[in-house]
Each structure stands twice: as structure tokens, then as C-alpha cells.
Design an enzyme around this catalytic site. Sequence first.
Site, PDB file in Angstrom:
ATOM      1  N   PRO A 195       0.809  -1.216   0.000  1.00 56.78           N
ATOM      2  CA  PRO A 195       0.000   0.000   0.000  1.00 56.78           C
ATOM      3  C   PRO A 195       0.844   1.268   0.000  1.00 56.78           C
ATOM      4  CG  PRO A 195      -0.884  -1.581   1.544  1.00 56.78           C
ATOM      5  CD  PRO A 195       0.434  -2.121   1.091  1.00 56.78           C
ATOM      6  N   CYS A 196       0.266   2.319  -0.556  1.00 60.02           N
ATOM      7  CA  CYS A 196       0.979   3.592  -0.646  1.00 60.02           C
ATOM      8  C   CYS A 196       1.252   4.178   0.729  1.00 60.02           C
ATOM      9  CB  CYS A 196       0.175   4.583  -1.481  1.00 60.02           C
ATOM     10  SG  CYS A 196      -0.202   3.997  -3.137  1.00 60.02           S
ATOM     11  N   GLN A 197       0.364   3.946   1.669  1.00 63.79           N
ATOM     12  CA  GLN A 197       0.558   4.396   3.046  1.00 63.79           C
ATOM     13  C   GLN A 197       0.624   3.166   3.938  1.00 63.79           C
ATOM     14  OE1 GLN A 197       1.033   7.521   3.966  1.00 63.79           O
ATOM     15  NE2 GLN A 197       0.816   8.269   1.891  1.00 63.79           N
ATOM     16  N   VAL A 237       2.325   2.540  -7.185  1.00 67.24           N
ATOM     17  CA  VAL A 237       2.183   3.865  -7.774  1.00 67.24           C
ATOM     18  C   VAL A 237       3.452   4.228  -8.542  1.00 67.24           C
ATOM     19  CG1 VAL A 237       0.544   4.676  -6.048  1.00 67.24           C
ATOM     20  CG2 VAL A 237       2.987   4.988  -5.656  1.00 67.24           C
TER      21      VAL A 237
END
Length: 355
Positions: free
Chosen positions: A83-85, A125
Site C-alpha cells: 500500500p501507498c501508506q 504507484v
Amino acid sequence: MTSAPKPISAIDLFCGAGGLSLGLKQAGIEVAAGFDFDESCRFPYEANIGARFVHADIAEVTAEHLEEIWDGAETRLLAGCAPCQPFSSHRRGADTSEESNWSLLEHFGRLVNETKPEFVTMENVVRLMRMPVFEQFVQGLEELGYTVDYRTVNGPLFGLAQTRRRLILVASRQGEINVPKGLGNGPATTVRDIISGLPVLENGQSDPTDPLHRARSLSPLNLKRMRASKPGGTWRDWPEALLAACHRKPSGQSFQSFYSRMEWDRPAPTITTQAYNFGTGRFGHPDQDRSLTLREAAMLQGFPVDYQFVPTGSKPTLSKVGKLIGNAVPPAFGRAVGQTFIRALAQSIEQGEPT
């Protein structure tokens, strides 16, 4: 005579609702299990993928956990989309620097190092390519003897009805490997191709046969804005009286796609976790005066119309299911990558056969 290769056995880290696993299965790869820290992923993963779901923090997953699941498989694939965060309970203190957002990728690299699977793939991303942690991840693969390739891909080139640009990495210990380039330059799949066959809904109306096909109720003001919106247009098409306060500020002039409609005969914009919300992007239906439904968002993400996100009889929560859909890897990407690994394995076996 060349023997047929045994199926590749995949473990999907950060599996979410199963988008990547679904694509891998469609390609012919055997999905052994999916890991995720979000318990709400369990039902859609098990119901649709038919594989084991492991609720776990990636920081606590060990090589022994993975090897037990692979159970002696000849060809192993470790896949995932960190995940991006960070969602891990092992956040590194209160550090909010950009690099700290990628600690999950470091754990992905750790598990590759500890298990050394024959194949590795990652989707993420695009901006990750500019991060030091990505350089370290690639360098680590190369030091382990992997051939590595990565590049930015765009959804329409893979048959996805969505302009979604993502980073895909593939790595192999079986020889040369390359990120798939897509299906060619044929006509793009459009919004019309994917969702035009669904039942027509009014603002706030639900399809009694599908709980995910429910239109969120718009406020009277937003309903007026929707009716004033043109497919592919912007809020600049509205009468002055309908403009929001942010539209009147210089800082809001660049947000052209908020409060706007999709176009029937073009791919959708990137489906986000709030694609059901008219005010967060170009998520107005092309000609019905309402925002997208969760079912429409899921189908534009590449999930089949019968993909289950909640148990039968349960009422889906917009925010929870919207997150599952928007964060998913489009199955089209997983399918293309899976086919690439299957071809690479077949080629490796053929080259290894005695003459």
C-alpha cells in the site's frame, strides 16, 4: 519431448479484495494464499479466489509461513502491491517523511530474500520509482540473481476501461523476463462497453437484485450540479449560482474534473476509493443523473459483474467497499503478468531439455 510445466504457485502479499490474484488465476497460475492486514478482505478473497486468506501484519510474516503454504511447490511466485501508506501496526514512530511510507516494501524485499522464489512481481504507484527504497528493492533482487524489469503501464493498453497508470515490476530466477507491453494499439475498451448493460437507476435508487448497484443520494444542490454537467465537461459548464466556494478561488481553478461526468465512449478516469462520490472526481454517470455505484466502479476496475464483496444479505458500506475496489490491482494487470511468467517458465524448461 518437452514435459508440461507444473502450475506456478503464487502467494499474494497485500492481497486486498483479490484483484491481482484473480488476474493471476485467469492466466492459469495456481494461487495458494493471500495475506492482508485488513480483515474485511477475507470474505471477497475467499469467496471469489477460493484460496486461503491469512490475516497478518507483513512485519510479522516469516519465510516459514510462506514455505508452509507453498508446501514444496516447484515454481513459486511472490506477488504483491505494498500500500501507498503503511497500514502495519509496526509504524516507525511518528515519522511522516515520504520514505517512511514505504516500510512495507522493505518487508516484501525481506521475504523475497528469505524465500528466494523463482518469480516476483509488484504493482505500485508510479512515483515509487523515484524513491530510494525502490532502488534498494531492485538492487536487492539483482544481488540475489534475479533478472528484473519494470516500467509504467496504462490500463487501456491491457483492455481495462480506465486510464490507470501504474508501476509494474517483474523478476525471474529462470532467465530473461520483461514487463508485458499490453494488447497493442486497438480500440480502447470504453465505459459503455463495461457498464451500459446495468439497470438504469435514479438518484438514490437501488437495484433490488444487486446491493452494490445502489446510487448514493445527492443533495438538492449537487443534483442540480449533476444535471448541469456535460459528459467530459467541467464545472465551468454550470451556471454561476451552482459554483462551490472552492471553484471561485484561484487555488480551485485547476480542479477541472471534480463534480463532472464520465463519457460513454472513452475509458473512465482512475477509479479511486471514493469513486461513488460525485464531488471527488469525474464520477458522474454519463447520462443518468447520479454518481457511480459500487458495482460500476468495480466493473470499471476490471472485476466481473458477479464479484462478491460482502456476504449475501449484508448491506455494503460505501466507504468500506469503495476502499476495497479503489485500492485493488486491476485483474487485467495480473492476468498479463501471469501470462508472462507462464511463458517464461515454459521457455526455461524448453531450453533446459537435453537435445
